[in-house]
Design an enzyme around this catalytic site. Sequence first.
Site, PDB file in Angstrom:
ATOM      1  N   SER A  92      63.634 -61.962 -10.762  1.00  0.00           N
ATOM      2  CA  SER A  92      64.502 -61.927  -9.587  1.00  0.00           C
ATOM      3  C   SER A  92      64.557 -60.507  -9.064  1.00  0.00           C
ATOM      4  O   SER A  92      64.951 -59.590  -9.785  1.00  0.00           O
ATOM      5  CB  SER A  92      65.904 -62.420  -9.964  1.00  0.00           C
ATOM      6  N   HIS A 422      66.039 -67.527 -20.091  1.00  0.00           N
ATOM      7  CA  HIS A 422      66.781 -66.811 -21.135  1.00  0.00           C
ATOM      8  C   HIS A 422      65.847 -65.955 -21.979  1.00  0.00           C
ATOM      9  O   HIS A 422      65.946 -65.928 -23.195  1.00  0.00           O
ATOM     10  CB  HIS A 422      67.511 -67.811 -22.038  1.00  0.00           C
TER      11      HIS A 422
END
Length: 490
Positions: A92, A422
């Site tokens: 991101s 994660h």
Amino acid sequence: MSAYDVVVVGSGPVGTAAARELADRAPDLRILVLEAGQVLGDVPGGHVKNIADPGAALAGLPAGAAPPPGATPARPGTALIGTPDMPNAAISTNVGGMGAHWTAACPRPGDDEVPGFLDPAVLDEALDRAEELLAVTTHAFDGAPLRDAVQQVLGEVFDQPERRPVGPMPVAVAASGDGSLHWTGPAVIAGDLWERGNVTLRAGTRATRIVTEGDRATGVEVVDVATGEREVVESRAVVVAADAFRTPQLLWVSGIRSAALGRYLNDQPQIMTASLLDDRYVTDEAPAKVSVSAASTPGGGAIIPLSGVSWVPYAAGRPFHGQVMQMDASPVKLDPGITVRPGQVVGLGWFCRKEVSAADRVWFDEDTPDEHGMPAIRVDYTLTDADQAAIAAAVEELRTAAKALGRPLGEPFVLPAGSSLHYQGTTRMGPADDGTSVCDPAGRVWGTANVFVGGNNVIPTATACNPTLTAVALAVITARALADLLEVSP
């Protein structure tokens, strides 16, 4: 040439938390936070689900600029890395990092998820502080009329002595009196941070190298993404919190290359299914207790307050943890003849503990530069027999849970590697500089005097729980150690 006390690379939850804790403990420190991406919407680091018009989330892009490759309206600023061993691995690039998009689940680690070499009292206090920074609560969905029924059924199936019981998932979500939700993004962590005179956020600025002299960082080489202009920002210390892929990448190009750098990559295998809640739980009256409207789910959020978010905690003898939530869009196609009341479809997502292995790694192809001129990111990642056994056990558990709640909607399915978001371990901490860790328990990179790392990638253990709370807690420990270091350093 600019000069700061600390340069933080990355504006996600961990980078922002490190800057906030540093600024709170040492207000005179000059702190610069670098972010390669732009602001999404009007608030730096705000969660995109708080934006009434999801299309507005791209408003922060430079004029005429296109979204990053692989970006979608649901997650503006994100892109797939594109690696065969982990096809859904994503990064991101926006102010707030993945913290502008996350599901806000904040369970505490338990049992052997907790690093044994950390002082329990220190970690517990840091977790308390992380919960404060993230505004974590278990009460956001107290008014959800289906929550108690869902948790009662799950408790009957999974609760056992000596295990943490089924209950509400701790979430970084605030509920207003009208039922509307506000999701914690790094803007909540920051508070008034960007308004303080000694703290600066520079968006659209990519870090390309840590400048070092001997074992000491003296600054960071950066490039303005829009103009291509380069400069060196001087700094007394550097904190790199740029995710599990780009943090080791920046260390690598800077010549900081410990044996463990990029290794021990941990991506939690994720299994999903859905269930149509039994009519005895979903009556015509129950959903009516909560108004389901656009105001309840700004930005098209995936949770509306009918069944809330329930948690089936991890335990050492049960190598996964689960979350159950009402879904506004089922991943399983329903038969045309099924009539569904509001809130009746719940999604069940189980995250598995994966064995930690040095062979699972991120590495950098210096013969193939990426679009920014950095060595291209590559991933080696495989599931062991024990991992496959854990996945198979999770599938069986999901079948049981879905059947207990009502009518299972298809078979549980395993998502492609990388789906969990994660990613952990690539700059893992450890108690000694023995070649199996990148940093010490305070986040300082071995062999350096003033280079620190943060993020999920610092977590050294095999975990199943969502890692953001743990990573922010470790960032709190790092910031406190760094504040002490700078106070005694010239």
